[in-house]
Design a protein around this motif. Structure first.
Motif, PDB file in Angstrom:
ATOM      1  N   ASP A  24       0.839  -1.205   0.000  1.00 17.76           N
ATOM      2  CA  ASP A  24       0.000   0.000   0.000  1.00 17.76           C
ATOM      3  C   ASP A  24       0.872   1.253   0.000  1.00 17.76           C
ATOM      4  O   ASP A  24       0.574   2.236  -0.705  1.00 17.76           O
ATOM      5  CB  ASP A  24      -0.925   0.007   1.222  1.00 17.76           C
ATOM      6  CG  ASP A  24      -2.070  -0.987   1.103  1.00 17.76           C
ATOM      7  OD1 ASP A  24      -2.377  -1.407  -0.030  1.00 17.76           O
ATOM      8  OD2 ASP A  24      -2.653  -1.351   2.146  1.00 17.76           O
ATOM      9  N   HIS A  81      -0.288  -5.934  -7.007  1.00 20.11           N
ATOM     10  CA  HIS A  81      -1.220  -5.547  -5.942  1.00 20.11           C
ATOM     11  C   HIS A  81      -2.280  -4.597  -6.493  1.00 20.11           C
ATOM     12  O   HIS A  81      -3.473  -4.748  -6.216  1.00 20.11           O
ATOM     13  CB  HIS A  81      -0.413  -4.885  -4.826  1.00 20.11           C
ATOM     14  CG  HIS A  81      -1.216  -4.438  -3.644  1.00 20.11           C
ATOM     15  ND1 HIS A  81      -1.953  -5.302  -2.865  1.00 20.11           N
ATOM     16  CD2 HIS A  81      -1.389  -3.190  -3.095  1.00 20.11           C
ATOM     17  CE1 HIS A  81      -2.538  -4.624  -1.880  1.00 20.11           C
ATOM     18  NE2 HIS A  81      -2.216  -3.350  -2.012  1.00 20.11           N
ATOM     19  N   ASP A 140      -4.649  -6.553  -8.835  1.00 19.66           N
ATOM     20  CA  ASP A 140      -5.583  -7.381  -8.066  1.00 19.66           C
ATOM     21  C   ASP A 140      -6.688  -6.515  -7.465  1.00 19.66           C
ATOM     22  O   ASP A 140      -7.868  -6.877  -7.485  1.00 19.66           O
ATOM     23  CB  ASP A 140      -4.847  -8.128  -6.954  1.00 19.66           C
ATOM     24  CG  ASP A 140      -3.958  -9.233  -7.486  1.00 19.66           C
ATOM     25  OD1 ASP A 140      -4.145  -9.640  -8.646  1.00 19.66           O
ATOM     26  OD2 ASP A 140      -3.065  -9.686  -6.738  1.00 19.66           O
ATOM     27  N   ARG A 141      -6.285  -5.358  -6.943  1.00 19.44           N
ATOM     28  CA  ARG A 141      -7.260  -4.454  -6.341  1.00 19.44           C
ATOM     29  C   ARG A 141      -8.209  -3.898  -7.400  1.00 19.44           C
ATOM     30  O   ARG A 141      -9.414  -3.790  -7.183  1.00 19.44           O
ATOM     31  CB  ARG A 141      -6.518  -3.319  -5.623  1.00 19.44           C
ATOM     32  CG  ARG A 141      -7.368  -2.508  -4.686  1.00 19.44           C
ATOM     33  CD  ARG A 141      -6.518  -1.855  -3.621  1.00 19.44           C
ATOM     34  NE  ARG A 141      -5.496  -0.962  -4.138  1.00 19.44           N
ATOM     35  CZ  ARG A 141      -4.587  -0.367  -3.385  1.00 19.44           C
ATOM     36  NH1 ARG A 141      -4.557  -0.601  -2.073  1.00 19.44           N
ATOM     37  NH2 ARG A 141      -3.682   0.446  -3.898  1.00 19.44           N
ATOM     38  N   ARG A 142      -7.650  -3.563  -8.572  1.00 18.14           N
ATOM     39  CA  ARG A 142      -8.480  -3.064  -9.653  1.00 18.14           C
ATOM     40  C   ARG A 142      -9.449  -4.148 -10.133  1.00 18.14           C
ATOM     41  O   ARG A 142     -10.589  -3.877 -10.492  1.00 18.14           O
ATOM     42  CB  ARG A 142      -7.604  -2.596 -10.818  1.00 18.14           C
ATOM     43  CG  ARG A 142      -8.289  -1.586 -11.726  1.00 18.14           C
ATOM     44  CD  ARG A 142      -7.485  -1.268 -12.961  1.00 18.14           C
ATOM     45  NE  ARG A 142      -6.140  -0.799 -12.702  1.00 18.14           N
ATOM     46  CZ  ARG A 142      -5.266  -0.536 -13.691  1.00 18.14           C
ATOM     47  NH1 ARG A 142      -5.616  -0.708 -14.951  1.00 18.14           N
ATOM     48  NH2 ARG A 142      -4.055  -0.119 -13.410  1.00 18.14           N
ATOM     49  N   GLU A 190     -10.745  -6.502  -8.255  1.00 19.42           N
ATOM     50  CA  GLU A 190     -11.820  -6.582  -7.264  1.00 19.42           C
ATOM     51  C   GLU A 190     -12.819  -5.444  -7.457  1.00 19.42           C
ATOM     52  O   GLU A 190     -14.037  -5.648  -7.380  1.00 19.42           O
ATOM     53  CB  GLU A 190     -11.228  -6.525  -5.851  1.00 19.42           C
ATOM     54  CG  GLU A 190     -10.408  -7.753  -5.477  1.00 19.42           C
ATOM     55  CD  GLU A 190      -9.696  -7.576  -4.147  1.00 19.42           C
ATOM     56  OE1 GLU A 190      -9.910  -6.533  -3.501  1.00 19.42           O
ATOM     57  OE2 GLU A 190      -8.926  -8.479  -3.761  1.00 19.42           O
ATOM     58  N   GLU A 191     -12.311  -4.240  -7.722  1.00 20.53           N
ATOM     59  CA  GLU A 191     -13.194  -3.101  -7.962  1.00 20.53           C
ATOM     60  C   GLU A 191     -14.025  -3.324  -9.213  1.00 20.53           C
ATOM     61  O   GLU A 191     -15.208  -2.956  -9.267  1.00 20.53           O
ATOM     62  CB  GLU A 191     -12.359  -1.826  -8.086  1.00 20.53           C
ATOM     63  CG  GLU A 191     -11.689  -1.391  -6.795  1.00 20.53           C
ATOM     64  CD  GLU A 191     -10.697  -0.266  -7.000  1.00 20.53           C
ATOM     65  OE1 GLU A 191     -10.484   0.124  -8.175  1.00 20.53           O
ATOM     66  OE2 GLU A 191     -10.140   0.219  -5.993  1.00 20.53           O
ATOM     67  N   ASP A 220      -4.173   4.309  -7.752  1.00 16.04           N
ATOM     68  CA  ASP A 220      -3.594   3.131  -8.403  1.00 16.04           C
ATOM     69  C   ASP A 220      -3.203   3.439  -9.841  1.00 16.04           C
ATOM     70  O   ASP A 220      -2.141   3.021 -10.313  1.00 16.04           O
ATOM     71  CB  ASP A 220      -4.586   1.965  -8.376  1.00 16.04           C
ATOM     72  CG  ASP A 220      -4.656   1.290  -7.014  1.00 16.04           C
ATOM     73  OD1 ASP A 220      -3.931   1.728  -6.097  1.00 16.04           O
ATOM     74  OD2 ASP A 220      -5.438   0.343  -6.856  1.00 16.04           O
TER      75      ASP A 220
END
Length: 211
Positions: A21, A68, A71-73, A75-76, A106
């Motif tokens: 992060d 990271h 992966d976060r994108r 999920e969004e 991001d």
């Protein structure tokens, strides 16, 4: 399982997450050159040694941060897919979802890595497959949500142009945050997309014969 080992593993995972992060924030604010292991460790509030235990080099840290972010994108994106309404306004909602995928901290951080990779062949070789994967995921989500038939001439290219438009708007938004303008562009592009999606399966991009 060793009861003492589990808390240690949890602490290790928590430290790794804090570092990733922090790496995203530092990349977004200082660029790839400023995202050293030491700078990220300081931002995360951990020792440099702890950071190097997880990420020995800046390249290791940058690539892990990019994964990271992706992966976060992802999920969004999945949350966005679930929120897309049926009926009128669906196409505009899909376009907005795609545009939103290329915005925020991001996106700014990823952009710094893209810029660095443009002059670093080794970094480019490692980053390109990750970005291509995300592009495929966003494209496939858009196709599925729109019910697009990519065998119809022009449909695949127009859906892909939606991603290119989203990247361009993301770049423009780095300098000026103009929400109303973005909303107007999204609305207009949705109309264009609808006109292409309405083509029958036998349609062609060739101009009509007027002879």
């Amino acid at each position: 399982m060793d009861a003492g080992r589990e808390p240690q593993q949890e602490r290790s995972r928590a430290t790794r997450a804090r570092l990733l992060d922090a790496a995203v924030r530092v990349l977004a604010e200082r660029g790839a050159a400023g995202a050293t292991v030491g700078a990220v460790a300081e931002e995360a509030g951990v020792s440099r040694g702890a950071a190097q235990h997880h990420f020995p080099t800046r390249e290791d840290l940058s690539l892990a941060a990019l994964r990271h972010m992706l992966d976060r994108r992802g999920e969004e994106l999945r949350r966005g897919v679930a929120a897309v309404p049926e009926g009128a306004g669906r196409t505009e909602a899909v376009v907005r979802m795609v545009v939103d995928a290329f915005s925020g901290v991001d996106f700014r951080a990823a952009l710094q890595l893209w810029a660095a990779a443009a002059s670093d062949p080794v970094l480019r070789e490692r980053i390109t497959p990750l970005e291509e994967r995300m592009g495929r995921e966003v494209h496939r989500a858009a196709v599925d949500l729109l019910g697009a038939d990519e065998s119809v001439p022009g449909v695949r290219e127009t859906v892909q142009a939606t991603l290119d438009l989203a990247r361009g708007l993301g770049l423009a938004n780095l300098l000026t945050d103009d929400g109303p303008r973005r909303a107007r562009i999204v609305r207009q592009w949705a109309l264009t997309l609808d006109s292409v999606l309405a083509r029958p399966p036998g349609a062609t991009d060739a101009p009509p014969d007027t002879g």
